[in-house]
Design a protein around this motif. Structure first.
Motif, PDB file in Angstrom:
ATOM      1  N   VAL A 165     -13.220  -2.163   0.506  1.00 11.41           N
ATOM      2  CA  VAL A 165     -11.781  -1.957   0.697  1.00 11.41           C
ATOM      3  C   VAL A 165     -11.262  -1.405  -0.616  1.00 11.41           C
ATOM      4  O   VAL A 165     -11.248  -2.106  -1.635  1.00 11.41           O
ATOM      5  N   THR A 166     -10.863  -0.140  -0.622  1.00 10.81           N
ATOM      6  CA  THR A 166     -10.495   0.503  -1.876  1.00 10.81           C
ATOM      7  C   THR A 166      -9.124   1.160  -1.818  1.00 10.81           C
ATOM      8  O   THR A 166      -8.730   1.732  -0.794  1.00 10.81           O
ATOM      9  N   ASP A 167      -8.412   1.062  -2.936  1.00 12.95           N
ATOM     10  CA  ASP A 167      -7.133   1.752  -3.079  1.00 12.95           C
ATOM     11  C   ASP A 167      -7.381   3.253  -3.093  1.00 12.95           C
ATOM     12  O   ASP A 167      -8.434   3.726  -3.555  1.00 12.95           O
ATOM     13  N   LEU A 168      -6.426   4.003  -2.577  1.00 17.14           N
ATOM     14  CA  LEU A 168      -6.558   5.456  -2.547  1.00 17.14           C
ATOM     15  C   LEU A 168      -6.197   6.067  -3.892  1.00 17.14           C
ATOM     16  O   LEU A 168      -6.864   6.976  -4.380  1.00 17.14           O
TER      17      LEU A 168
ATOM     18  N   ASP B 273     -10.237   8.258  -8.452  1.00 19.36           N
ATOM     19  CA  ASP B 273      -9.466   7.765  -7.313  1.00 19.36           C
ATOM     20  C   ASP B 273     -10.401   7.323  -6.184  1.00 19.36           C
ATOM     21  O   ASP B 273     -11.624   7.442  -6.272  1.00 19.36           O
ATOM     22  N   GLY B 274      -9.796   6.805  -5.121  1.00 17.52           N
ATOM     23  CA  GLY B 274     -10.588   6.259  -4.029  1.00 17.52           C
ATOM     24  C   GLY B 274     -11.483   7.287  -3.366  1.00 17.52           C
ATOM     25  O   GLY B 274     -12.618   6.983  -2.980  1.00 17.52           O
TER      26      GLY B 274
ATOM     27  N   ILE C  61     -12.851   1.145   3.949  1.00 18.69           N
ATOM     28  CA  ILE C  61     -11.469   1.040   4.420  1.00 18.69           C
ATOM     29  C   ILE C  61     -10.571   1.370   3.232  1.00 18.69           C
ATOM     30  O   ILE C  61     -10.683   0.757   2.166  1.00 18.69           O
ATOM     31  N   PHE C  62      -9.696   2.350   3.400  1.00 16.93           N
ATOM     32  CA  PHE C  62      -8.751   2.708   2.349  1.00 16.93           C
ATOM     33  C   PHE C  62      -7.454   1.917   2.515  1.00 16.93           C
ATOM     34  O   PHE C  62      -7.037   1.625   3.650  1.00 16.93           O
ATOM     35  N   VAL C  63      -6.819   1.589   1.395  1.00 19.50           N
ATOM     36  CA  VAL C  63      -5.461   1.030   1.414  1.00 19.50           C
ATOM     37  C   VAL C  63      -4.598   1.877   0.496  1.00 19.50           C
ATOM     38  O   VAL C  63      -5.060   2.356  -0.542  1.00 19.50           O
ATOM     39  N   SER C  64      -3.359   2.101   0.886  1.00 16.39           N
ATOM     40  CA  SER C  64      -2.472   2.937   0.078  1.00 16.39           C
ATOM     41  C   SER C  64      -1.027   2.677   0.448  1.00 16.39           C
ATOM     42  O   SER C  64      -0.712   2.328   1.588  1.00 16.39           O
ATOM     43  N   GLY C  65      -0.171   2.846  -0.543  1.00 15.16           N
ATOM     44  CA  GLY C  65       1.259   2.728  -0.286  1.00 15.16           C
ATOM     45  C   GLY C  65       1.912   4.068  -0.039  1.00 15.16           C
ATOM     46  O   GLY C  65       3.076   4.138   0.364  1.00 15.16           O
ATOM     47  N   HIS C  66       1.163   5.160  -0.256  1.00 19.14           N
ATOM     48  CA  HIS C  66       1.771   6.492  -0.148  1.00 19.14           C
ATOM     49  C   HIS C  66       0.845   7.488   0.540  1.00 19.14           C
ATOM     50  O   HIS C  66       0.859   8.680   0.227  1.00 19.14           O
ATOM     51  N   ALA C  67       0.050   7.039   1.479  1.00 18.09           N
ATOM     52  CA  ALA C  67      -0.888   7.945   2.148  1.00 18.09           C
ATOM     53  C   ALA C  67      -0.162   8.840   3.142  1.00 18.09           C
ATOM     54  O   ALA C  67       0.710   8.389   3.881  1.00 18.09           O
ATOM     55  N   GLY C  68      -0.518  10.110   3.140  1.00 21.21           N
ATOM     56  CA  GLY C  68       0.041  11.058   4.090  1.00 21.21           C
ATOM     57  C   GLY C  68      -0.993  11.465   5.128  1.00 21.21           C
ATOM     58  O   GLY C  68      -2.126  10.983   5.126  1.00 21.21           O
TER      59      GLY C  68
ATOM     60  N   GLY D 225     -15.801   9.585   6.286  1.00 22.90           N
ATOM     61  CA  GLY D 225     -16.444   8.510   7.034  1.00 22.90           C
ATOM     62  C   GLY D 225     -15.748   7.176   6.963  1.00 22.90           C
ATOM     63  O   GLY D 225     -16.322   6.154   7.355  1.00 22.90           O
ATOM     64  N   ALA D 226     -14.499   7.148   6.453  1.00 19.81           N
ATOM     65  CA  ALA D 226     -13.769   5.885   6.360  1.00 19.81           C
ATOM     66  C   ALA D 226     -13.493   5.325   7.750  1.00 19.81           C
ATOM     67  O   ALA D 226     -13.213   6.075   8.688  1.00 19.81           O
ATOM     68  N   ARG D 227     -13.563   4.005   7.889  1.00 22.24           N
ATOM     69  CA  ARG D 227     -13.316   3.363   9.167  1.00 22.24           C
ATOM     70  C   ARG D 227     -11.836   3.218   9.455  1.00 22.24           C
ATOM     71  O   ARG D 227     -11.407   3.187  10.609  1.00 22.24           O
ATOM     72  N   ASP D 228     -11.015   3.073   8.402  1.00 22.09           N
ATOM     73  CA  ASP D 228      -9.586   2.837   8.631  1.00 22.09           C
ATOM     74  C   ASP D 228      -8.831   3.144   7.360  1.00 22.09           C
ATOM     75  O   ASP D 228      -9.416   3.239   6.267  1.00 22.09           O
ATOM     76  N   MET D 229      -7.518   3.326   7.495  1.00 28.97           N
ATOM     77  CA  MET D 229      -6.631   3.458   6.345  1.00 28.97           C
ATOM     78  C   MET D 229      -5.418   2.568   6.596  1.00 28.97           C
ATOM     79  O   MET D 229      -4.678   2.781   7.551  1.00 28.97           O
ATOM     80  N   LEU D 230      -5.236   1.567   5.749  1.00 32.48           N
ATOM     81  CA  LEU D 230      -4.158   0.600   5.905  1.00 32.48           C
ATOM     82  C   LEU D 230      -3.064   0.891   4.889  1.00 32.48           C
ATOM     83  O   LEU D 230      -3.339   1.294   3.753  1.00 32.48           O
ATOM     84  N   THR D 231      -1.833   0.700   5.302  1.00 32.26           N
ATOM     85  CA  THR D 231      -0.703   0.960   4.417  1.00 32.26           C
ATOM     86  C   THR D 231      -0.200  -0.334   3.789  1.00 32.26           C
ATOM     87  O   THR D 231      -0.205  -1.390   4.417  1.00 32.26           O
ATOM     88  N   LYS D 232       0.209  -0.243   2.520  1.00 30.67           N
ATOM     89  CA  LYS D 232       0.796  -1.379   1.813  1.00 30.67           C
ATOM     90  C   LYS D 232       2.275  -1.484   2.179  1.00 30.67           C
ATOM     91  O   LYS D 232       2.927  -0.470   2.391  1.00 30.67           O
ATOM     92  N   PRO D 233       2.823  -2.695   2.239  1.00 24.72           N
ATOM     93  CA  PRO D 233       2.172  -3.995   2.045  1.00 24.72           C
ATOM     94  C   PRO D 233       1.204  -4.311   3.182  1.00 24.72           C
ATOM     95  O   PRO D 233       1.470  -3.994   4.340  1.00 24.72           O
ATOM     96  N   ILE D 234       0.080  -4.912   2.833  1.00 25.70           N
ATOM     97  CA  ILE D 234      -0.998  -5.146   3.783  1.00 25.70           C
ATOM     98  C   ILE D 234      -0.704  -6.358   4.662  1.00 25.70           C
ATOM     99  O   ILE D 234      -0.320  -7.419   4.171  1.00 25.70           O
ATOM    100  N   ASP D 235      -0.874  -6.174   5.962  1.00 25.03           N
ATOM    101  CA  ASP D 235      -0.765  -7.283   6.901  1.00 25.03           C
ATOM    102  C   ASP D 235      -2.114  -8.009   6.922  1.00 25.03           C
ATOM    103  O   ASP D 235      -3.148  -7.395   7.204  1.00 25.03           O
ATOM    104  N   PRO D 236      -2.148  -9.307   6.607  1.00 26.27           N
ATOM    105  CA  PRO D 236      -3.425 -10.032   6.505  1.00 26.27           C
ATOM    106  C   PRO D 236      -4.285  -9.952   7.763  1.00 26.27           C
ATOM    107  O   PRO D 236      -5.488  -9.695   7.676  1.00 26.27           O
TER     108      PRO D 236
END
Length: 289
Positions: free
Chosen positions: A70-73, A79-80, A99-106, A117-128
């Motif tokens: 699970v890595t920040d973008l 960078d990620g 799995i990427f996490v980011s607060g500003h992913a477009g 090949g990323a499985r998902d991209m989650l936006t911050k704030p992260i839902d547990p």
């Protein structure tokens, strides 16, 4: 994306002593790391943390083997995206899911992530709960990906021990592995085709969407409207129109995510699944796989 290559050659004895962990969390923000590790640990997952991409690569070189990263973008220095490029040095069985996490992913970031090949991209704030679901889905994907190649398995008569007992077989898992191998072959053909022909000649994303949905079905994963649109490789407005066309033909259905009402899940309908299954049964039969 060009990135300096970091050697991943680790002596065999080091690999044998490697520490297997569920998740490697990579983020330059210590508060975010503490938050993500807390969420994942409460779900019973073992974690290791790294403050940046270089520190994460050092952990991997030292022998830590995460099933999921699970890595920040956005991170300084590496960078990620650059970090995930480095993961391509691992063979398919050893490479962790991402799995990427980011607060500003477009949208462009989502497309690039899917292509890596990323499985998902989650936006911050992260839902547990969303994070845990994404990680467990990625674990299942990796588990299926690590299944032995059926073509390389010994014949049944060669698996008899001195007692004459036959090795236990798992035909269901073998069939899933064969279908996912066929999926990989089709995608390889598409990438090769795009090297020699203008991509806009084959720009309709419907077939790619059906393949992505079928792949998710095989591993028990979920596909959102956003991720399906990003993976299609066409503008989101075009992807949404093609989803409507697939839905009008009764091949897919939209389902509201019970855990996050902001997300809409896309699934194959029963007729849609039967159609894709029939295609792969025919394809595997003709190829002799």
């Amino acid at each position: 994306m060009a990135a300096q290559q970091v050697p991943m050659n680790v002596p065999r004895n080091s690999l044998e002593r490697a520490s297997t962990i569920d998740v490697l969390v990579v983020d330059d923000d210590t508060d975010t790391i503490e938050e993500l590790v807390e969420y994942l640990s409460k779900a019973g997952l073992t974690c290791k943390a790294a403050a940046d991409g270089w520190a994460a690569l050092k952990l991997l070189a030292d022998g830590f083997k995460p099933g999921v990263v699970v890595t920040d973008l956005r991170m300084p220095e590496m960078d990620g995206m650059e970090f995930v490029e480095q993961l391509r040095q691992f063979n398919d069985r050893e490479r962790p899911e991402v799995i990427f996490v980011s607060g500003h992913a477009g949208f462009d970031d989502a497309v690039a992530a899917i292509r890596l090949g990323a499985r998902d991209m989650l936006t911050k704030p992260i839902d547990p709960s969303k994070l845990v679901r994404a990680v467990k889905s990625a674990q299942l994907t990796r588990q299926v990906r690590r299944q032995p190649d059926p073509a390389a398995e010994p014949r049944a008569e060669d698996t008899k021990g001195t007692s004459g007992m036959m090795a236990e077989r798992t035909p269901g898992k073998d069939l899933v592995a064969r279908k996912r191998a066929a999926l990989a072959d089709l995608r390889t053909i598409r990438r090769t085709r795009d090297q020699y022909f203008p991509s806009d000649l084959f720009s309709d994303p419907c077939w790619e969407m059906l393949l992505d949905l079928y792949d998710a079905k095989l591993v028990g994963g979920e596909v959102t409207v956003t991720s399906l649109g990003a993976a299609s490789g066409v503008p989101l407005t075009t992807a949404l129109r093609r989803m409507e066309a697939l839905q009008s033909h009764g091949l897919i259905v939209r389902v509201e995510d019970a855990g996050d009402r902001r997300r809409t899940i896309i699934r194959l309908t029963t007729p849609g699944l039967q159609a894709v299954e029939s295609f792969f049964e025919s394809h595997l039969g003709r190829s002799g796989a």
